[in-house]
Design a protein around this motif. Sequence first.
Motif, mmCIF file in Angstrom:
data_model
loop_
_atom_site.group_PDB
_atom_site.id
_atom_site.type_symbol
_atom_site.label_atom_id
_atom_site.label_comp_id
_atom_site.label_asym_id
_atom_site.label_seq_id
_atom_site.Cartn_x
_atom_site.Cartn_y
_atom_site.Cartn_z
ATOM 1 N N PHE A 1 0.841 -1.201 0.000
ATOM 2 C CA PHE A 1 0.000 0.000 0.000
ATOM 3 C C PHE A 1 0.873 1.248 0.000
ATOM 4 O O PHE A 1 0.692 2.162 -0.823
ATOM 5 C CB PHE A 1 -0.921 -0.021 1.221
ATOM 6 N N SER A 2 1.824 1.304 0.934
ATOM 7 C CA SER A 2 2.690 2.484 1.037
ATOM 8 C C SER A 2 3.598 2.616 -0.178
ATOM 9 O O SER A 2 3.929 3.738 -0.593
ATOM 10 C CB SER A 2 3.518 2.422 2.318
ATOM 11 N N LYS B 1 3.839 9.086 5.752
ATOM 12 C CA LYS B 1 3.319 8.520 7.002
ATOM 13 C C LYS B 1 3.246 7.002 6.908
ATOM 14 O O LYS B 1 3.667 6.286 7.818
ATOM 15 C CB LYS B 1 1.925 9.079 7.313
ATOM 16 N N LEU B 2 2.707 6.501 5.796
ATOM 17 C CA LEU B 2 2.447 5.069 5.690
ATOM 18 C C LEU B 2 3.714 4.233 5.641
ATOM 19 O O LEU B 2 3.748 3.128 6.193
ATOM 20 C CB LEU B 2 1.588 4.778 4.451
ATOM 21 N N ILE B 3 4.767 4.725 4.972
ATOM 22 C CA ILE B 3 5.973 3.907 4.849
ATOM 23 C C ILE B 3 6.594 3.650 6.217
ATOM 24 O O ILE B 3 7.000 2.513 6.524
ATOM 25 C CB ILE B 3 6.989 4.561 3.882
ATOM 26 N N PHE B 4 6.650 4.675 7.077
ATOM 27 C CA PHE B 4 7.267 4.493 8.384
ATOM 28 C C PHE B 4 6.348 3.726 9.333
ATOM 29 O O PHE B 4 6.822 2.900 10.124
ATOM 30 C CB PHE B 4 7.661 5.838 8.981
ATOM 31 N N ILE C 1 7.239 0.096 11.115
ATOM 32 C CA ILE C 1 7.114 -0.143 12.556
ATOM 33 C C ILE C 1 6.184 -1.324 12.816
ATOM 34 O O ILE C 1 6.465 -2.180 13.670
ATOM 35 C CB ILE C 1 6.599 1.122 13.270
ATOM 36 N N ILE C 2 5.078 -1.399 12.085
ATOM 37 C CA ILE C 2 4.125 -2.499 12.265
ATOM 38 C C ILE C 2 4.745 -3.829 11.858
ATOM 39 O O ILE C 2 4.416 -4.882 12.412
ATOM 40 C CB ILE C 2 2.841 -2.225 11.452
ATOM 41 N N PHE D 1 10.638 17.198 5.278
ATOM 42 C CA PHE D 1 11.719 16.480 5.966
ATOM 43 C C PHE D 1 11.562 14.977 5.774
ATOM 44 O O PHE D 1 12.535 14.271 5.488
ATOM 45 C CB PHE D 1 11.707 16.846 7.450
ATOM 46 N N ALA D 2 10.329 14.482 5.926
ATOM 47 C CA ALA D 2 10.075 13.043 5.784
ATOM 48 C C ALA D 2 10.286 12.576 4.351
ATOM 49 O O ALA D 2 10.799 11.469 4.121
ATOM 50 C CB ALA D 2 8.644 12.721 6.225
#
Length: 398
Positions: free
Chosen positions: A13-14, A216-219, A223-224, A92-93
Amino acid sequence: MAVKLKERSILNFSKYCMICAGIWRLPLPTQSISRIKLYGFYSAFVQVYFVTILISMGVQFALVLTDQNADKSPEKLFKQLSDIIPLVVVEFASILCQGDKVKQIVSYIIAEEEDIARSRDRDILQSYNKQARFCKITNTAIFTFTLGTGSCMILENFWRQLKIAKYNAEQNASLAKPFPFELYCYKLNKQEHAMFLLLVNDVSIIINVFLIISTKLIFISCIIFVPSVLKKLQIEFVKMASYNKDVFATLRSLIRKHLRTIEFVKELNDSIKYLILMEYLLNSLNVAAVSIQFITYDRKMLASPIFYFSFLFVQTFVLGWSANELQVQSSALAEALYNSPWYEQNKKVKKALLTMLIRCQRPLTLTIGPFDAMTTQSALMIMKASYSYVTLMMNNYN
């Protein structure tokens, strides 16, 4: 009944969101040279456009602060801040996502998922499917709320433009038409070039939405993913005697996997700890700014703040819960070792298990910058800080 992987990759998805945002730097799912070149041009356009908009917003905010005749009401200033702050974090991300460390992290996850896909252990596949399903749900929720925020901003702005145009026509007035993003226009007349500025704003919102989603989704997905590896290790430690007659060789292989996981978490933490610090420092301000909008805005314009608040709320608690789960599952390895048939093994295996047991007493963590570990309590602290900010701002407003 055989268990199969329902999701080939937690990152799917990411990955496609990052491709849409133009920040995917690993091989594309195409062999066409022309498409790869086209993607390169598209990626460069997105990066330049986003930075230009961010600079323009910063210049405009600085001009408002220095202009004595400008409207400096708390809701207006915090509205501009709530627009600029997330864009700074996203920039930054996005730079971070295109770096070598993130490439290594993603490559590690892909390799681990290939190892999971080759497994014939029913418990391992079920555990991974459960984690992948949770990741898909959280990704979908964040995607929906972010896309909903952007869509509502575009629709609300279009409705606001029509309303002001109608008022100007009826009253023979020249009321200024507001836009979602306060951009510095130099000598450009906002009234005469309203359609052009509206288009620039809409494109900015679309690019912003996909950059926010992808970064947001990639990080969050990374983590998940870690608890799924730890759960796999737990299952393998419990069943290690059934995999091979040479239990010590199996145990040594599992210890290597555990060391690689520790190293991966360290690299992941080094890559994102300052991004997490920025998120936790700024999210409380963003939540407060959105809460002010609930109180001071027209009720017909509350759709985008509601979506944005939902996005901030879900993101904050998913990050906190996932980081907390990482600690729990890393500590649970000690219990898995105890549940293994260690008492049946020779002295050499027992000694290795004891060393492993001591190592498991220190849980793996993700930190908020150089400070404490990120947990669900950290998410609650954000909400408490937001409440304090709202109270302070409302007192000044009144």
